[in-house]
Design a protein around this motif. Structure first.
Motif, PDB file in Angstrom:
ATOM      1  N   GLU A 192       0.862  -1.010   0.007  1.00  0.00           N
ATOM      2  CA  GLU A 192      -0.171  -0.099   0.049  1.00  0.00           C
ATOM      3  C   GLU A 192       1.038   1.353   0.032  1.00  0.00           C
ATOM      4  N   GLN A 218       0.082  -2.786   8.756  1.00  0.00           N
ATOM      5  CA  GLN A 218       0.589  -1.980   9.869  1.00  0.00           C
ATOM      6  C   GLN A 218       1.495  -2.762  10.600  1.00  0.00           C
ATOM      7  N   ARG A 255      -2.866  11.921   5.036  1.00  0.00           N
ATOM      8  CA  ARG A 255      -2.119  10.690   4.435  1.00  0.00           C
ATOM      9  C   ARG A 255      -3.119  10.104   3.332  1.00  0.00           C
ATOM     10  N   ASP A 257      -3.909   7.043   1.326  1.00  0.00           N
ATOM     11  CA  ASP A 257      -3.434   5.403   1.285  1.00  0.00           C
ATOM     12  C   ASP A 257      -4.053   4.856  -0.169  1.00  0.00           C
ATOM     13  N   GLU A 269      -7.967   4.703   2.038  1.00  0.00           N
ATOM     14  CA  GLU A 269      -8.123   5.716   2.801  1.00  0.00           C
ATOM     15  C   GLU A 269      -7.830   7.228   2.575  1.00  0.00           C
ATOM     16  N   GLU A 271      -6.582   9.659   5.159  1.00  0.00           N
ATOM     17  CA  GLU A 271      -6.427   9.765   6.729  1.00  0.00           C
ATOM     18  C   GLU A 271      -6.133  11.286   7.223  1.00  0.00           C
TER      19      GLU A 271
HETATM   20 MG   LIG Z   1      -5.440   2.329   7.026  1.00  0.00          MG
END
Ligand SMILES: [Mg+2]
Ligand SMILES: Nc1ncnc2c1ncn2[C@@H]1O[C@H](COP(=O)(O)OP(=O)(O)O)[C@@H](O)[C@H]1O
Length: 297
Positions: A192, A218, A255, A257, A269, A271
């Motif tokens: 990602e 993550q 951010r 993504d 997303e 963010e």
């Molecule tokens: Mg995410």
């Protein structure tokens, strides 16, 4: 009063609070990298747990950063946010945070022509419609995730054959709204991309990959992040997203993504609450962020 919260009023410096949470009292690496640049600009920065007893009015500006428990303490966090923002300037602003909390915003962005992963949006009180089930069953693999989530909390992958019933899904999601999304395998195979924006301008990018055998990028799940130079076409597509979402241009930080699929970005997303900004992975990014903060004070 919390140690990080108490300042020295006799120093008469401008003060900024970088908001963290109880699980990360020293803040993130990105935030620590910004401190010397803020100090050089004459700004005293404190890293403060949002839920600590603290008089936030002593700060000139409060910046949400690593408040990584906000989705677990939803009502409490929203209450704090609204109360605090009434007494001290806060970034990103409350309206932006509340808009960004619920991943249903992706539906709005899709309506603007932005490509997102094929998604069925389910309100806790509504049944999944027959047409939506047809769409979901046409996907080989599926991700189910709460509308209000972070750090892949309660994010579950299913093979089409083992997909639970609507009632089972609702129980799993405890009556909260959720998203049923086509699984994008490129997240595992390519990773990602995070495009970081500072003060509305593209700053740098990072490529996040999951650990072998996982689909979550993550760090908490063994994922990695490395500095990444996007192609001109990728930057152009990220910029098109940034231009379409007014919150990106207005915000101190953002951010985006996304994952590339068939040569085009799929937005995962935007963010705007507490994204890791990976400032250590972008040339000059920590200094740019500090300058942007000072400009807003
Ligand atoms: Mg995410
Ligand atoms: N449709 C999807 N296909 C593949 N992986 C996904 C999908 N949706 C989420 N993931 C994985 O789960 C992680 C968390 O989901 P995400 O939508 O980014 O929510 P959040 O970061 O708020 O928890 C993503 O970073 C990605 O690794």
């Amino acid at each position: 009063m919390d140690g990080a919260c108490a300042g020295d009023p006799s120093r008469k410096m401008k003060r900024v609070a970088l908001i963290t949470y109880a699980g990360l009292l020293d803040g993130g690496e990105s935030e620590r990298l910004v401190l010397p640049y803020l100090a050089a600009a004459g700004v005293e920065a404190s890293i403060v747990d949002w839920s600590a007893a603290c008089d936030f009015t002593q700060f000139n500006l409060v910046i949400l950063r690593t408040c990584w428990d906000y989705h677990l303490r939803g009502t409490e966090f929203t209450g704090w946010l609204q109360r605090t923002a009434q007494t001290v300037p806060m970034l990103n602003d409350v309206e932006t945070v509340l808009w960004n909390r619920n991943k249903f915003y992706l539906r709005e962005l899709q309506a603007l022509g932005i490509r997102i992963a094929p998604t069925v949006f389910v309100r806790g009180s509504e049944a999944i419609q027959a047409e939506e089930w047809r769409q979901i069953r046409s996907w080989k693999k599926i991700v189910v995730k709460p509308a209000v989530s972070a750090t892949a909390h309660k994010t579950w992958p299913f093979e089409s054959a083992t997909l639970p019933s609507g009632d089972e899904l609702k129980n799993k999601m405890q009556g909260e709204p959720f998203l049923v999304q086509q699984f994008i395998p490129e997240i595992e195979t390519q990773g990602e991309i995070s495009f970081i924006y500072i003060d509305g301008a593209y700053s740098h990018a990072v490529l996040k990959r999951p650990a072998a055998g996982d689909f979550r990028v993550q760090k908490d799940f063994g994922g990695s992040a490395e500095s990444f130079v996007p192609s001109a076409a990728q930057i152009e597509q990220a910029q098109a997203i940034a231009a379409a979402v007014k919150h990106v241009g207005d915000s101190l930080y953002c951010r985006i993504d996304a994952v590339e699929k068939d040569g085009k970005l799929v937005l995962m997303e935007v963010e705007l609450i507490e994204p890791e900004l990976f400032l250590g992975l972008g040339d000059g990014a920590a200094e740019r962020f500090a300058i942007a903060i000072v400009r807003r004070m």
